[in-house]
Structures are given as structure tokens and as C-alpha cells.
Design a protein around this motif. Structure first.
Motif, PDB file in Angstrom:
ATOM      1  N   ARG A  30     -77.581  56.581-109.797  1.00  0.00           N
ATOM      2  CA  ARG A  30     -78.152  56.688-111.145  1.00  0.00           C
ATOM      3  C   ARG A  30     -78.731  55.353-111.597  1.00  0.00           C
ATOM      4  NH1 ARG A  30     -74.618  57.705-116.553  1.00  0.00           N
ATOM      5  NH2 ARG A  30     -73.758  55.740-115.767  1.00  0.00           N
ATOM      6  N   GLN A  89     -79.776  52.942-109.676  1.00  0.00           N
ATOM      7  CA  GLN A  89     -80.959  52.677-108.876  1.00  0.00           C
ATOM      8  C   GLN A  89     -82.165  53.444-109.395  1.00  0.00           C
ATOM      9  OE1 GLN A  89     -81.386  50.418-106.275  1.00  0.00           O
ATOM     10  NE2 GLN A  89     -79.427  49.671-107.085  1.00  0.00           N
ATOM     11  N   GLU A  90     -81.920  54.628-109.930  1.00  0.00           N
ATOM     12  CA  GLU A  90     -83.016  55.393-110.534  1.00  0.00           C
ATOM     13  C   GLU A  90     -83.501  54.716-111.811  1.00  0.00           C
ATOM     14  OE1 GLU A  90     -85.516  58.981-110.521  1.00  0.00           O
ATOM     15  OE2 GLU A  90     -84.574  57.601-109.103  1.00  0.00           O
ATOM     16  N   ARG A 137     -85.759  51.934-110.640  1.00  0.00           N
ATOM     17  CA  ARG A 137     -87.048  52.423-110.134  1.00  0.00           C
ATOM     18  C   ARG A 137     -87.974  52.805-111.279  1.00  0.00           C
ATOM     19  NH1 ARG A 137     -89.662  57.168-109.154  1.00  0.00           N
ATOM     20  NH2 ARG A 137     -87.929  58.449-109.925  1.00  0.00           N
TER      21      ARG A 137
END
Length: 540
Positions: free
Chosen positions: A51, A53-54, A57
Motif C-alpha cells: 500500500r 509503495q502504491e 508510485r
């Protein structure tokens, strides 16, 4: 129609614990901050959560947007961020990455904060800019005790309170820095922004700034020409009477990397500021802030290297080519081991610098070491990060060139730390200046590295070479990078020999000092214990 089967694909590396780095945890305990290990590991798990890492991004794929005016035509100078930016900031602030050492007097507070910044840094580099600025502003602000007493508790508050309001009314503050101008860059003494004293003790600030970090901060330190010379000032975005200060955002920078952060150009149109320090002492005052952010540059570069080494090793362990996993192919094994050696060296010296920061106020020798070691390490570690990121990306082959691999974002971020707070030449010349003006820094440096004498003959020879370089004053500025590079390598080698893994230390000294090394990563000599070295990058 079924055309093929999908196989030989690398599984996702996430979730994983980004704090699972031997050099980090060993350094945390060695430098007196073992009490923070649980929180460091908590942040490591959070950073490696899918989560999170999202979040990272999406904030980079949806960069901030500047709104100079509202729909009625009123000037507002507001920047709109993706909602996940605020999630990242809230985690960082609640864990004290922006200011915990200023409210926590336990020994090792700066070391703990450095380790936490390293662990969390894999989430997104952009939001680390305002976090670093807020951390660094406090030592400079203390040159005005009245302002420090009023704002320091809020700058160290664990509450992220975003929004345009008068600073003292908020639960927590974020700070920024605004130094360079179009015509001067690093030569801040060429600044043309003016500061005119007013009858109430404030100053009217007029001029421009070419780079302002995080323009949505609550307050900024800036440099301007006062009657007594270049001086440092604190400018809030909202004045005590609740009106907006005249800080006009001209545009946001379209940068190579660091996309999630809103770096900007700023215009002061009769803005109001408070003097910090004495008139004419602007550089001396704001250098307190710069020194702290230089430590964060080292931490950021070490984070880039660790991320690259771990990602590349994970890929190589799960991808097959020519009948073997990549990690078992001798040439790839050489490259990966070299990347891990460089990463370990960066993290180990980073923790030593954090420890020196903890002890600098009470120990003159540590203060002197920090002064010179930070300058040489900032130069070298930050200079190595882009080459390291490029080699790590190449380990993926063409897959690493695709955005979805995450490697292009890492690669674009890598050069920033070498530029920020003094590019290569500035950092190298600053190291020479420190040694010339403060001879005690030379003594502190040699005291530190000489503790490792006798452990490795190549390191011993390199220490001797530094002595010869420093006693030859001919063309010394021309040789600045050569001298500072050698000093940084020796400092890293000395730390590894004393505290690092034996295989890493031996390989580092043999290659970096013994000459048994090529120019590119992956040119280690035969006989290196690559298996022990690679184990340090395994995260499962």
C-alpha cells in the motif's frame, strides 16, 4: 487464442522490511540508539508494504499542481498535492523524522532519526525534502532565541497539520529553505534580494529565489542583503495578523526526478521577515541548516544504493538465463557483490556521521570530525549514487528500463543528492576550506582513521597517501576532488575494517585501495567471498 505461457518471471519483492539491513541495525546499536530499533523496524515494514509503495508510485505519477489565483481572480499561491502525499507526510511526521531529536534528549536521538529516515526513505524520496528542511531549520533558528522559543516546539511536534494558517495557531509546522537566485546559484553572496529594516523590528524583503523547497511550508529561512550585509531571515507564509505574506509562487520546477515534491521559484513582493542571527552573518547562520541537510543527502544516497542493491539481487535470485538463475552466473554475481559492497560502505559511514552529530555538542573532537567527515562523505557517497543506480537498473536488462519496474524512478532520483546543498565542486572545496580554517578537523580525521591502522595494509597505505596529498599545496584546488575522494574512501574503509562484515571490508580495501579493480562495478578480483556479501542484500 492461447499463444504462450508466462513463466520465468520474478515475484514481487513487496511486502518486505526495508530496515532489514545489517549495516543499519549494527550501526544503530553501535552509535548508542539501540533503543529505537523497534520503531526503525516498524517504519521498515511500513515502507515495504504494498500500500505504501502504491502511495509512492501515485504521488510521482500525479505531481503537484500550482494554483496562483482562485476563481475570483484573487492571488492564493497554493499547491495542490495528490492525497497520498499527505499520507506519506503524516507517517513521517508522526514518527519524528522531521524533528524528534529536538524534543528527545536521549543519547542517540539523531542516530535514531537517521536510521528511521533510511528505513522510511524507500517509500518516496520527494516528501523527504520538507521533512529534511524542517529537521534542519532548528539549529539555525536558535540564532534568534525568541523565534526559537515560539516555533521550535511546533517544528518538532509529531502532528502533521497541513493548511494555510498563522503558524502559532497550528498543531505542527513544516519549514523550508530559500537561498539561491538566478544569477548566483551556489554563490549566495551574489544574491540581490534586499531586506529593509522597518520600525517594528521586522524587515521588508524584495527579490526572487530560484529554488524554494516545498513552497507550501509554514515558514522559510531565506537570505537577503540587509544594510549590514547578507543576512538570514524567517518568513512565514501567514503573518501574525492572519494576512498572507507576500510570497508569490512564480512556477513549479519541472525536475528530472523528485516529482512528488513541489520545488518552486518564489518572488518576494514586500514580504515581511524576521532577522535570524546578526546582520551580515547570513551564511554563517544558515550554514547550520545546510550542515544538517547535508547529512540527509548522505542518508538519501545510502537509501538509493540499498534499494538498488536489494532490488537487483532479488531480481537475479528469481530470474533464469542460460540455464541458471542470474545470481549464479559468475559475471552477474560479481556485479551484485560490488553493488552490495558500495551500499554497505555508504550505510556504515552514514551511521558514524549520525553518531558524530549526536555527540558534537558535548565533544569537540566529534564536532571537528563531523565538520570534515560530513563534507567529504557528502561529496563522495552522493557522487556514487547515480552510477550505482544505473548499474542496478542494468541488472534487470530491458525490464529495468520500464517504469513499472520502479528502477527509472530510482535512477532519476539518484543525482539529486549530489547537487542539493552544494554540488561536487562546492562540497570538495568546502572540505579543503574546513581543513584550512579549522586545523583541528584534520587532526580529528586522522585520529578516526588511524584507529583502523594495522588491520589492512591497503588501507594503511591509503592513509599515508592522504598525508602526502595534504602537505602538497601546489594546485590544491585543482586536486580538490582527488583529495576529497581519497579521504572519503579511507573513512569508509576505516569504518568497514572496524565495524563491517569481514568479507565486505576485505573486498572494499583490496579494490578501492589495492588497485585490484576496474572502472565499472562488477570488476572485483577472484577470491572475494561473494556469497557472504550477497547474503547481506537478501530480504526473504
Amino acid at each position: 487464442m492461447h499463444t504462450h505461457d508466462v513463466f520465468n518471471q520474478v515475484p514481487p519483492i513487496f511486502p518486505f522490511d526495508s530496515s532489514r539491513h545489517p549495516a543499519l541495525i549494527e550501526g544503530l546499536h553501535r552509535e548508542g540508539a539501540g533503543w529505537a530499533e523497534d520503531e526503525v523496524r516498524e517504519l521498515g515494514r511500513l515502507a515495504g508494504d504494498p500500500r505504501t509503495q502504491e502511495w509512492g508510485r501515485l504521488v510521482n505519477e500525479n505531481p503537484p499542481v500550482l494554483h496562483t489565483h482562485d476563481r475570483f481572480g484573487n492571488r492564493i499561491d497554493e499547491v495542490e498535492f495528490h492525497p497520498y502525499w499527505h499520507n506519506l507526510m503524516e507517517v513521517a511526521v508522526s514518527h519524528g523524522l522531521h524533528g524528534a531529536p529536538w524534543r528527545d534528549d536521549r543519547p542517540g536521538a539523531h542516530t535514531a532519526r537517521a536510521a528511521k529516515l533510511f528505513a522510511w526513505g524507500m517509500s518516496d524520496a520527494g516528501h523527504m525534502c520538507p521533512i529534511s528542511m524542517t529537521y534542519a531549520v532548528v539549529p539555525a533558528l536558535r540564532h534568534n532565541p525568541e523565534l526559537a522559543a515560539k516555533y521550535e516546539p511546533l517544528l518538532a511536534s509529531p502532528v502533521y497539520d497541513f493548511g494555510l494558517r498563522e503558524p502559532s495557531s497550528k498543531a505542527g509546522l513544516i519549514a523550508g529553505m530559500s537561498m539561491t537566485e538566478k544569477q548566483g546559484g551556489s554563490d549566495v553572496r551574489a544574491n540581490t534580494t534586499t531586506a529593509t529594516p522597518l520600525s517594528d523590528g521586522t524587515y521588508r524583503i524584495v527579490g526572487h529565489k530560484w529554488f524554494t523547497s516545498h513552497p507550501m511550508g509554514d515558514m522559510f529561512l531565506t537570505l537577503a542583503q540587509a544594510p549590514g550585509g547578507l543576512s538570514c531571515f524567517l518568513l512565514p507564509r501567514v503573518l501574525p495578523d492572519g494576512t498572507r505574506n507576500a510570497l508569490r509562487i512564480q512556477r513549479l520546477k519541472d525536475k528530472l526526478g523528485n516529482k512528488s515534491n513541489a520545488s518552486s521559484e518564489l518572488e518576494y513582493e514586500n514580504a515581511i521577515g524576521w532577522l535570524v542571527g546578526q546582520e551580515g552573518a547570513g551564511v554563517k547562520t544558515i550554514i547550520e541548516m545546510v550542515n544538517m541537510t547535508r547529512l540527509d543527502c548522505v542518508i538519501g544516497s545510502a537509501t538509493v544504493m540499498r534499494t538498488g542493491a536489494v532490488f537487483a539481487t532479488h531480481h537475479a535470485r528469481h530470474r533464469k538465463a542460460f540455464g541458471k538463475h542470474l545470481v549464479d552466473q559468475p559475471a552477474m554475481r560479481n556485479v551484485l557483490a560490488d553493488l552490495v559492497i558500495e551500499s554497505d560502505a555508504a550505510a556504515t559511514v552514514m551511521m558514524r556521521l549520525a553518531g558524530a552529530t549526536d555527540r558534537a555538542d558535548s565533544d569537540p573532537a566529534e564536532a571537528a570530525l563531523r565538520r570534515i567527515a560530513l563534507a567529504v562523505t557528502k561529496y563522495w557517497v552522493c557522487k556514487r549514487a547515480p552510477a550505482h543506480a544505473a548499474e542496478a537498473l542494468e541488472c534487470f536488462g530491458g525490464n529495468g528500463y520500464a517504469e513499472e519496474s520502479g528502477m527509472p524512478r530510482l535512477y532519476r532520483e539518484a543525482p539529486l543528492m549530489s547537487i542539493w546543498e552544494g554540488s561536487g565542486n562546492v562540497a570538495a572545496l568546502d572540505a579543503l576550506r574546513a581543513m584550512g580554517r579549522q586545523p583541528e578537523t584534520v587532526e580529528a580525521f586522522f585520529d578516526e582513521v588511524n584507529r583502523s591502522r594495522g588491520a589492512n595494509r591497503y588501507l594503511d597505505d591509503a592513509i599515508d597517501r592522504i598525508g602526502k596529498e595534504l602537505t602538497d599545496f601546489a594546485d590544491i584546488e585543482y586536486r580538490a576532488r582527488r583529495i576529497v575522494e581519497l579521504m572519503a574512501l579511507v573513512l569508509q574503509g576505516a569504518q568497514l575494517v572496524r565495524h563491517g562484515h569481514a568479507a565486505v571490508a576485505d573486498a572494499f580495501c583490496t579494490t578501492r585501495f589495492g588497485g585490484d579493480w576496474g572502472i565499472a562495478f562488477g570488476t572485483l578480483p577472484t577470491g572475494v567471498d561473494t556469497e557472504s556479501i550477497l547474503q547481506r542484500a537478501y530480504v526473504d
